[in-house]
Design a protein around this motif. Sequence first.
Motif, PDB file in Angstrom:
ATOM      1  N   THR B  49      -4.420  49.222  -8.006  1.00 33.78           N
ATOM      2  CA  THR B  49      -5.431  48.402  -8.680  1.00 33.78           C
ATOM      3  C   THR B  49      -4.812  47.104  -9.204  1.00 33.78           C
ATOM      4  O   THR B  49      -5.416  46.035  -9.086  1.00 33.78           O
ATOM      5  CB  THR B  49      -6.072  49.201  -9.829  1.00 33.78           C
ATOM      6  OG1 THR B  49      -6.649  50.371  -9.261  1.00 33.78           O
ATOM      7  CG2 THR B  49      -7.143  48.410 -10.550  1.00 33.78           C
ATOM      8  N   PHE B  92     -14.880  47.178  -7.357  1.00 37.16           N
ATOM      9  CA  PHE B  92     -14.019  47.837  -8.334  1.00 37.16           C
ATOM     10  C   PHE B  92     -14.102  49.353  -8.171  1.00 37.16           C
ATOM     11  O   PHE B  92     -15.058  49.870  -7.578  1.00 37.16           O
ATOM     12  CB  PHE B  92     -14.422  47.413  -9.753  1.00 37.16           C
ATOM     13  CG  PHE B  92     -14.006  46.007 -10.075  1.00 37.16           C
ATOM     14  CD1 PHE B  92     -12.771  45.754 -10.652  1.00 37.16           C
ATOM     15  CD2 PHE B  92     -14.830  44.938  -9.770  1.00 37.16           C
ATOM     16  CE1 PHE B  92     -12.378  44.455 -10.927  1.00 37.16           C
ATOM     17  CE2 PHE B  92     -14.442  43.641 -10.036  1.00 37.16           C
ATOM     18  CZ  PHE B  92     -13.212  43.396 -10.620  1.00 37.16           C
ATOM     19  N   GLN B  93     -13.118  50.028  -8.767  1.00 35.17           N
ATOM     20  CA  GLN B  93     -12.958  51.461  -8.508  1.00 35.17           C
ATOM     21  C   GLN B  93     -14.212  52.297  -8.758  1.00 35.17           C
ATOM     22  O   GLN B  93     -14.588  53.102  -7.938  1.00 35.17           O
ATOM     23  CB  GLN B  93     -11.788  51.996  -9.333  1.00 35.17           C
ATOM     24  CG  GLN B  93     -11.298  53.323  -8.804  1.00 35.17           C
ATOM     25  CD  GLN B  93      -9.909  53.658  -9.323  1.00 35.17           C
ATOM     26  OE1 GLN B  93      -9.213  52.814  -9.858  1.00 35.17           O
ATOM     27  NE2 GLN B  93      -9.510  54.882  -9.170  1.00 35.17           N
ATOM     28  N   ALA B  96     -18.036  49.245 -11.327  1.00 36.70           N
ATOM     29  CA  ALA B  96     -18.060  48.267 -12.431  1.00 36.70           C
ATOM     30  C   ALA B  96     -19.379  47.494 -12.480  1.00 36.70           C
ATOM     31  O   ALA B  96     -19.392  46.283 -12.709  1.00 36.70           O
ATOM     32  CB  ALA B  96     -16.866  47.307 -12.345  1.00 36.70           C
ATOM     33  N   ASP B 172     -11.213  48.520  -4.037  1.00 38.32           N
ATOM     34  CA  ASP B 172     -10.309  49.312  -4.874  1.00 38.32           C
ATOM     35  C   ASP B 172     -10.750  50.773  -4.839  1.00 38.32           C
ATOM     36  O   ASP B 172     -11.774  51.135  -5.435  1.00 38.32           O
ATOM     37  CB  ASP B 172     -10.332  48.771  -6.313  1.00 38.32           C
ATOM     38  CG  ASP B 172      -9.305  49.460  -7.197  1.00 38.32           C
ATOM     39  OD1 ASP B 172      -8.541  50.291  -6.682  1.00 38.32           O
ATOM     40  OD2 ASP B 172      -9.272  49.163  -8.401  1.00 38.32           O
TER      41      ASP B 172
END
Lengths: 254, 274
Positions: B49, B92-93, B96, B172
């Motif tokens: 990340t 985003f992981q 988000a 990610d």
Amino acid sequence: MLDFLKRPVLEVQQFYLLFGAALKNVFRRPHYADDIFIQMDIIGVGSLPIVILTGFFTGAVMALQMARALSQYGQVGRTGMVVSIAVVRELGPVLTALMVAGRNSSGMASELGSMKVTEQIDAMRALGTDPIQKLVTPRMIATCTVLPLLTIIADFVGIFGGFIIAYYLLNLTPTEYWSSAWRALEWNDVAQGLLKPFVFAFAVSLVGCYYGLRTTGGTQGVGRSTTQAVVVASVMIFFLTFFLTKIFTKLATP
Amino acid sequence: MAEETRSPVLEFEDVSLSFEGPPVLDHVSFTVNEGESCVIFGTAGSGKTVLLKTALGLLKPDSGRVRVFGQDITDMREEELFDVRSRIGMLFQEGALFDSLTIEENVAYPLLNQKSIHSTPDEARRRVEEVLRFVELEHTLEKFPSELSGGMRRRVGIARAIATRPPLVLYDSPTAGLDPITANTIVAVIIKQRDVSNVTSLMVTHRYQDGRLVADFRFDPATGGLRPSPNGTGPGTRTRFMVLKEGSLVFRGSQKELEASTDPYISRFVARRA
């Protein structure tokens, strides 16, 4: 020794950097007017019930306590004066700011903290928005606008609370109470009573946002930030009121 | 031959970064060329990340240089970075997504807030509908992120990342925490996006299955599904692999080289192949 000091010094520096950036954004585009009004609603309208309750009981308790002390000198008729000076100069601004700190500094810290740990703050930066401009500045402007207004309401309700006690329990006439309360106030009192909440507003909003934006460590970190925000904001209010009172006392002394 | 003439889109040159402790990125150097798909494997805490956030300019390296589209972003100010970031999509992981905004507002966010894009509300609305249709979530416009499942949120995250048609997309751990079926759906969307838009992509993941799918499958516009196409044999993109271990790149190479590796750390990822 130096390592021990490094962290607090860094924290103070970062807090002032946030303060500077938030202040600079007030004069820079884009302005998020919608967010300012939403925050004014959350902080101002949302805090109204608790501020009214606190103000009322503060004034009432002041009247009860002071009447007892004043009766020793046969000056119960001056209850209005004592209540209005105490409420307008100190208790109104401080207690309103403490209520708003408890309610909104914690709210800001937890909201921004949750956004931080779920990478929403990073996403905001990645999508072309400055988080300070979008999240911190509107909260600061909103708090600086509504906290003086809430304080005015708290002051009035506080003096009214004192009146209820004076009228029903101390058997003072309305004219006796209100004229004494009104005559006691000078411009200096009103000025410090309005300047204090304006200064407290920076502490309340920026401390909440600062602790929110530096949150790490998942949900546990959010809880930690929330607690720290309330504690630090409350302590700052007491520090600030001490220094502001000192300045105004000096100004009032001929 | 065409591979050599492609210009570099993302370059890391000896990048190191640490946060009060051992380095999170340790002298990392690599290049992703235009049209390439690059997959970086790494376990939790290996710096995946952080690597992507450094590529976006969200984190500044302690040393080394990061170049995006030929521009050195290492010392750029935040205002200057906004322009570069408008050409990069990032998933985003956990997606988000902004909790307080609807799905439509989330996907429209980069279109309305990126200074260099400046879409009108009507244009944004049309593009939002288009990208949500692309990820097969056009019926979720008015919903809030909390009303969607994990996989759906991830797909909305992809829609938001590609809404501005960025030439570089970063993913990610797009399948982290998802069940295998949903994970494959997400990777299918990533492959579809790559093949339809011919974008350069960089994906970090801990699942070898994700990388293998990206390398060996292509989107088939005729059927709307995926069809097998061994790595590098199809037109357009080529997939390269890297492995990140405790902040250092310990492998760079092709799928064949990855699968042939006898290194215990590297073969851990390959052994997970379904």
